[in-house]
Scaffold this motif. Structure first.
Motif, PDB file in Angstrom:
ATOM      1  N   HIS A   1      -2.881   0.908  10.261  1.00 47.46           N
ATOM      2  CA  HIS A   1      -4.090   0.157  10.608  1.00 47.46           C
ATOM      3  C   HIS A   1      -4.780  -0.586   9.473  1.00 47.46           C
ATOM      4  O   HIS A   1      -5.463  -1.578   9.723  1.00 47.46           O
ATOM      5  N   LEU A   2      -4.672  -0.114   8.236  1.00 51.94           N
ATOM      6  CA  LEU A   2      -5.449  -0.736   7.157  1.00 51.94           C
ATOM      7  C   LEU A   2      -5.130  -2.215   6.995  1.00 51.94           C
ATOM      8  O   LEU A   2      -6.030  -3.052   6.936  1.00 51.94           O
ATOM      9  N   HIS A   3      -3.868  -2.565   6.943  1.00 58.04           N
ATOM     10  CA  HIS A   3      -3.515  -3.974   6.730  1.00 58.04           C
ATOM     11  C   HIS A   3      -3.977  -4.856   7.886  1.00 58.04           C
ATOM     12  O   HIS A   3      -4.338  -6.013   7.675  1.00 58.04           O
ATOM     13  N   VAL A   4      -4.008  -4.316   9.092  1.00 52.09           N
ATOM     14  CA  VAL A   4      -4.508  -5.080  10.239  1.00 52.09           C
ATOM     15  C   VAL A   4      -5.998  -5.337  10.065  1.00 52.09           C
ATOM     16  O   VAL A   4      -6.480  -6.460  10.265  1.00 52.09           O
ATOM     17  N   ASN A   5      -6.742  -4.298   9.674  1.00 51.73           N
ATOM     18  CA  ASN A   5      -8.180  -4.457   9.452  1.00 51.73           C
ATOM     19  C   ASN A   5      -8.466  -5.455   8.332  1.00 51.73           C
ATOM     20  O   ASN A   5      -9.404  -6.246   8.425  1.00 51.73           O
ATOM     21  N   VAL A   6      -7.648  -5.423   7.282  1.00 57.54           N
ATOM     22  CA  VAL A   6      -7.823  -6.389   6.183  1.00 57.54           C
ATOM     23  C   VAL A   6      -7.572  -7.803   6.704  1.00 57.54           C
ATOM     24  O   VAL A   6      -8.368  -8.718   6.478  1.00 57.54           O
ATOM     25  N   GLY A   7      -6.473  -7.982   7.401  1.00 58.83           N
ATOM     26  CA  GLY A   7      -6.108  -9.311   7.889  1.00 58.83           C
ATOM     27  C   GLY A   7      -7.096  -9.904   8.868  1.00 58.83           C
ATOM     28  O   GLY A   7      -7.272 -11.121   8.927  1.00 58.83           O
TER      29      GLY A   7
ATOM     30  N   ALA B   1       0.836  -1.203   0.000  1.00 60.01           N
ATOM     31  CA  ALA B   1       0.000   0.000   0.000  1.00 60.01           C
ATOM     32  C   ALA B   1       0.869   1.251   0.000  1.00 60.01           C
ATOM     33  O   ALA B   1       1.998   1.229   0.490  1.00 60.01           O
ATOM     34  N   VAL B   2       0.305   2.311  -0.576  1.00 64.73           N
ATOM     35  CA  VAL B   2       0.929   3.632  -0.573  1.00 64.73           C
ATOM     36  C   VAL B   2      -0.151   4.637  -0.191  1.00 64.73           C
ATOM     37  O   VAL B   2      -1.264   4.592  -0.724  1.00 64.73           O
ATOM     38  N   PHE B   3       0.188   5.543   0.731  1.00 63.99           N
ATOM     39  CA  PHE B   3      -0.734   6.584   1.166  1.00 63.99           C
ATOM     40  C   PHE B   3      -0.085   7.942   0.942  1.00 63.99           C
ATOM     41  O   PHE B   3       1.110   8.108   1.170  1.00 63.99           O
TER      42      PHE B   3
ATOM     43  N   LYS C   1     -13.680   0.951   7.374  1.00 61.55           N
ATOM     44  CA  LYS C   1     -13.467   0.861   8.818  1.00 61.55           C
ATOM     45  C   LYS C   1     -12.293   1.734   9.246  1.00 61.55           C
ATOM     46  O   LYS C   1     -12.373   2.441  10.258  1.00 61.55           O
ATOM     47  N   THR C   2     -11.210   1.701   8.494  1.00 63.08           N
ATOM     48  CA  THR C   2     -10.041   2.509   8.830  1.00 63.08           C
ATOM     49  C   THR C   2     -10.391   3.988   8.776  1.00 63.08           C
ATOM     50  O   THR C   2      -9.967   4.767   9.640  1.00 63.08           O
ATOM     51  N   ASP C   3     -11.190   4.388   7.793  1.00 58.67           N
ATOM     52  CA  ASP C   3     -11.635   5.781   7.691  1.00 58.67           C
ATOM     53  C   ASP C   3     -12.450   6.168   8.923  1.00 58.67           C
ATOM     54  O   ASP C   3     -12.210   7.217   9.533  1.00 58.67           O
ATOM     55  N   GLU C   4     -13.383   5.322   9.316  1.00 59.02           N
ATOM     56  CA  GLU C   4     -14.207   5.602  10.495  1.00 59.02           C
ATOM     57  C   GLU C   4     -13.352   5.695  11.755  1.00 59.02           C
ATOM     58  O   GLU C   4     -13.565   6.582  12.603  1.00 59.02           O
ATOM     59  N   MET C   5     -12.380   4.812  11.882  1.00 61.72           N
ATOM     60  CA  MET C   5     -11.482   4.826  13.033  1.00 61.72           C
ATOM     61  C   MET C   5     -10.682   6.128  13.081  1.00 61.72           C
ATOM     62  O   MET C   5     -10.536   6.739  14.143  1.00 61.72           O
ATOM     63  N   PHE C   6     -10.161   6.534  11.923  1.00 64.99           N
ATOM     64  CA  PHE C   6      -9.373   7.770  11.907  1.00 64.99           C
ATOM     65  C   PHE C   6     -10.256   8.983  12.181  1.00 64.99           C
ATOM     66  O   PHE C   6      -9.834   9.906  12.887  1.00 64.99           O
ATOM     67  N   LEU C   7     -11.464   9.008  11.630  1.00 59.88           N
ATOM     68  CA  LEU C   7     -12.358  10.139  11.884  1.00 59.88           C
ATOM     69  C   LEU C   7     -12.636  10.298  13.374  1.00 59.88           C
ATOM     70  O   LEU C   7     -12.681  11.419  13.896  1.00 59.88           O
ATOM     71  N   PHE C   8     -12.805   9.191  14.066  1.00 59.11           N
ATOM     72  CA  PHE C   8     -13.024   9.226  15.510  1.00 59.11           C
ATOM     73  C   PHE C   8     -11.798   9.819  16.212  1.00 59.11           C
ATOM     74  O   PHE C   8     -11.908  10.699  17.067  1.00 59.11           O
TER      75      PHE C   8
ATOM     76  N   GLY D   1      -5.111   6.795  -1.004  1.00 54.76           N
ATOM     77  CA  GLY D   1      -4.432   5.526  -0.777  1.00 54.76           C
ATOM     78  C   GLY D   1      -4.704   4.542  -1.885  1.00 54.76           C
ATOM     79  O   GLY D   1      -5.732   4.605  -2.561  1.00 54.76           O
ATOM     80  N   VAL D   2      -3.769   3.651  -2.059  1.00 50.77           N
ATOM     81  CA  VAL D   2      -3.936   2.545  -2.993  1.00 50.77           C
ATOM     82  C   VAL D   2      -3.304   1.321  -2.351  1.00 50.77           C
ATOM     83  O   VAL D   2      -2.255   1.414  -1.720  1.00 50.77           O
ATOM     84  N   SER D   3      -3.995   0.198  -2.453  1.00 53.44           N
ATOM     85  CA  SER D   3      -3.444  -1.031  -1.888  1.00 53.44           C
ATOM     86  C   SER D   3      -3.644  -2.176  -2.859  1.00 53.44           C
ATOM     87  O   SER D   3      -4.583  -2.186  -3.662  1.00 53.44           O
ATOM     88  N   ALA D   4      -2.733  -3.111  -2.776  1.00 52.00           N
ATOM     89  CA  ALA D   4      -2.806  -4.318  -3.599  1.00 52.00           C
ATOM     90  C   ALA D   4      -2.695  -5.510  -2.676  1.00 52.00           C
ATOM     91  O   ALA D   4      -1.825  -5.555  -1.796  1.00 52.00           O
TER      92      ALA D   4
END
Length: 111
Positions: free
Chosen positions: A26-32, A9-11, A51-58, A71-74
């Motif tokens: 956090h994104l890769h943890v949420n994916v896993g 991933a790249v952000f 989910k990661t977006d919601e977590m960061f917004l909080f 962001g982009v992830s593969a």
């Protein structure tokens, strides 16, 4: 299980690095941890971005942070490639020296 998986991933932070760093952490943890990671990796990616977006917004509201990120992830699962992106990030696949279009870039004039 015995399925090979790889995640990349790249952000690109906008207005600071907080959102980009948070997403990278956090994104890769949420994916896993997503329940669909084995049966439906594309759904796991999509839901994990949300989910990661919601977590960061909080966190941003609590800590008065004012940044964002694209962001982009593969996610490679066996011999399948799953790509997810957010905002104006772009991804390019080169196969045998030739570009393969995976997405149409986000542009302000595009509907």
């Amino acid at each position: 299980d015995d399925v090979d998986r790889a995640y990349f991933a790249v952000f690109d932070g906008h207005g600071g690095v907080d959102a980009a760093n948070y997403s990278a952490t956090h994104l890769h943890v949420n994916v896993g941890l997503h329940e669909e990671i084995v049966k439906n990796p594309a759904e796991a990616l999509k839901c994990s971005f949300q989910k990661t977006d919601e977590m960061f917004l909080f966190k941003a509201k609590r800590e008065k942070l004012r940044s964002g990120t694209t962001g982009v992830s593969a996610l490679i699962v066996g011999n399948q490639l799953h790509v997810a992106w957010l905002g104006d990030s772009q991804v390019m696949l080169v196969q045998q020296g030739k570009a393969v279009t995976l997405m149409e870039p986000h542009k302000p004039e595009r509907e």
